[in-house]
Design a protein around this motif. Structure first.
Motif, mmCIF file in Angstrom:
data_model
loop_
_atom_site.group_PDB
_atom_site.id
_atom_site.type_symbol
_atom_site.label_atom_id
_atom_site.label_comp_id
_atom_site.label_asym_id
_atom_site.label_seq_id
_atom_site.Cartn_x
_atom_site.Cartn_y
_atom_site.Cartn_z
ATOM 1 N N UNK A 166 -11.592 -4.448 -65.162
ATOM 2 C CA UNK A 166 -11.751 -3.353 -64.203
ATOM 3 C C UNK A 166 -12.855 -2.405 -64.660
ATOM 4 N N UNK A 167 -12.898 -2.122 -65.959
ATOM 5 C CA UNK A 167 -13.947 -1.254 -66.494
ATOM 6 C C UNK A 167 -15.325 -1.854 -66.233
ATOM 7 N N UNK A 168 -15.481 -3.147 -66.547
ATOM 8 C CA UNK A 168 -16.781 -3.798 -66.355
ATOM 9 C C UNK A 168 -17.178 -3.815 -64.888
ATOM 10 N N UNK A 169 -16.211 -4.051 -64.013
ATOM 11 C CA UNK A 169 -16.490 -4.110 -62.583
ATOM 12 C C UNK A 169 -16.936 -2.743 -62.053
ATOM 13 N N UNK A 170 -16.212 -1.697 -62.425
ATOM 14 C CA UNK A 170 -16.560 -0.374 -61.915
ATOM 15 C C UNK A 170 -17.839 0.157 -62.562
ATOM 16 N N UNK A 171 -18.077 -0.193 -63.801
ATOM 17 C CA UNK A 171 -19.312 0.198 -64.479
ATOM 18 C C UNK A 171 -20.513 -0.443 -63.783
ATOM 19 N N UNK A 172 -20.401 -1.746 -63.489
ATOM 20 C CA UNK A 172 -21.492 -2.463 -62.831
ATOM 21 C C UNK A 172 -21.767 -1.897 -61.446
ATOM 22 N N UNK A 173 -20.715 -1.473 -60.761
ATOM 23 C CA UNK A 173 -20.887 -0.920 -59.419
ATOM 24 C C UNK A 173 -21.662 0.401 -59.483
ATOM 25 N N UNK A 174 -21.402 1.213 -60.500
ATOM 26 C CA UNK A 174 -22.080 2.506 -60.602
ATOM 27 C C UNK A 174 -23.498 2.373 -61.147
ATOM 28 N N UNK A 175 -23.664 1.575 -62.197
ATOM 29 C CA UNK A 175 -24.949 1.524 -62.885
ATOM 30 C C UNK A 175 -25.816 0.336 -62.487
ATOM 31 N N UNK A 176 -25.279 -0.573 -61.686
ATOM 32 C CA UNK A 176 -26.089 -1.686 -61.202
ATOM 33 C C UNK A 176 -26.270 -2.817 -62.184
ATOM 34 N N UNK A 177 -25.543 -2.802 -63.288
ATOM 35 C CA UNK A 177 -25.629 -3.868 -64.288
ATOM 36 C C UNK A 177 -24.368 -3.810 -65.140
ATOM 37 N N UNK A 178 -24.066 -4.919 -65.808
ATOM 38 C CA UNK A 178 -22.912 -4.945 -66.700
ATOM 39 C C UNK A 178 -23.138 -3.971 -67.851
ATOM 40 N N UNK A 179 -22.069 -3.539 -68.537
ATOM 41 C CA UNK A 179 -22.255 -2.607 -69.654
ATOM 42 C C UNK A 179 -23.273 -3.110 -70.680
ATOM 43 N N UNK A 180 -23.185 -4.381 -71.072
ATOM 44 C CA UNK A 180 -24.089 -4.897 -72.097
ATOM 45 C C UNK A 180 -25.540 -4.863 -71.627
ATOM 46 N N UNK A 181 -25.789 -5.342 -70.395
ATOM 47 C CA UNK A 181 -27.160 -5.371 -69.884
ATOM 48 C C UNK A 181 -27.714 -3.969 -69.692
ATOM 49 N N UNK A 182 -26.893 -3.072 -69.188
ATOM 50 C CA UNK A 182 -27.354 -1.706 -68.958
ATOM 51 C C UNK A 182 -27.714 -1.020 -70.269
ATOM 52 N N UNK A 183 -26.864 -1.140 -71.268
ATOM 53 C CA UNK A 183 -27.129 -0.476 -72.545
ATOM 54 C C UNK A 183 -28.332 -1.094 -73.241
ATOM 55 N N UNK A 184 -28.473 -2.419 -73.194
ATOM 56 C CA UNK A 184 -29.660 -3.057 -73.780
ATOM 57 C C UNK A 184 -30.931 -2.541 -73.111
ATOM 58 N N UNK A 185 -30.905 -2.435 -71.773
ATOM 59 C CA UNK A 185 -32.073 -1.934 -71.055
ATOM 60 C C UNK A 185 -32.378 -0.492 -71.397
#
Length: 302
Positions: free
Chosen positions: A275-294
């Protein structure tokens, strides 16, 4: 050839000296900061606190809930309570960077000023207005902002003069088109004030399970009235507001404290990693790992 006179030239020149490159800059005037950007940006998520933000050059847009708010040169953004937003610079270049002054609004100074001036109580229909608004700065407000910025070149004058000019700016905002938004937030028995108290509680307790009935009771409102006025002021439901607080903090934990996604999600109140990963991706447009790496790549490039 003589260039046309710009009423913003002096304040832009001062801002460029005290913000010599891209970024956010504190000043010798404690609650005044300057932001400079030389190119349009991707959306960035943050929480806006009560403040007066004055655009001197360029343009910016932000998303509050599902609303888009745009403002540019000569406009000021008034934020009357803490609101999670996504913002981006839309007009900027190295030759004409986006410049913005931010003056934090101190609640104690606001209440003290309201106790000394005779401003009529806002009409009932203004109670529950959105906690954020854009207006064109009148000449009197620009003049006060210029005089405040001039103090940066005369630091010995700051202790005596800055509080007076800050009070003048606050007075101009209070008596401006959207002063009622600030007055209602500060008025103890208003719906807006009760929403602000609920927001303060959510900020301190976002990781805890949320029961709307309990929060409504805490601020002395019925559940239906609380839902209505909370969304009217913040453009979000209480659950949506809590979710943004949780996700913003989780992102900070991963980016700054280098926690993994599972630990960060649990720290902010998520029991389900999916659920965390799903809602994070919805807000930030990427999975937690991809968003933080970027985000880390961008920080390294800067």
């Amino acid at each position: 050839m003589t260039l046309p006179y710009s009423p913003y030239q002096e304040i832009v020149d001062i801002s460029m000296r005290f913000a010599p490159h891209d970024g956010g800059f504190s000043t010798a005037i404690g609650n005044l900061h300057i932001s400079r950007r030389s190119r349009p940006s991707d959306p960035l998520h943050s929480s806006y606190q009560p403040c007066f933000a004055f655009v001197l050059q360029g343009a910016k847009s932000l998303r509050l809930g599902t609303e888009q708010i745009s403002y540019g040169t000569g406009d000021y953004l008034l934020t009357s309570l803490d609101l999670p937003v996504a913002w981006r610079v839309t007009e900027a270049s190295p030759e004409v960077p986006h410049l913005c002054l931010g003056l934090a609004i101190d609640s104690e100074k606001l209440l003290e000023l309201l106790s000394r001036i005779d401003i009529p109580r806002p009409a009932a229909h203004t109670d529950g207005q959105r906690g954020m608004a854009v207006n064109v700065a009148p000449p009197e407000l620009l003049d006060a902002a210029v005089r405040l910025m001039r103090l940066l070149d005369r630091p010995a004058d700051i202790p005596a003069m800055a509080p007076l000019i800050e009070q003048e700016i606050l007075y101009r905002v209070l008596t401006g088109p959207d002063g009622a938004r600030l007055i209602n937030i500060a008025t103890a028995d208003s719906h807006s004030n009760r929403v602000a108290r609920a927001v303060a509680w959510l900020k301190e307790n976002f990781a805890r399970p949320l029961r709307i009935e309990d929060l409504a009771e805490r601020v002395s409102m019925s559940v239906s009235s609380f839902h209505h006025h909370f969304k009217s002021v913040t453009a979000m439901t209480p659950v949506q507001y809590q979710k943004q607080l949780r996700l913003h903090e989780a992102r900070r934990l991963m980016l700054v404290e280098r926690l993994d996604a599972g630990t960060a999600g649990h720290r902010v109140g998520y029991q389900s990693p999916s659920q965390f990963s799903r809602e994070y991706s919805r807000l930030y447009g990427a999975s937690p790992a991809r968003d933080i790496d970027g985000a880390r790549e961008i920080m390294a490039a800067e």
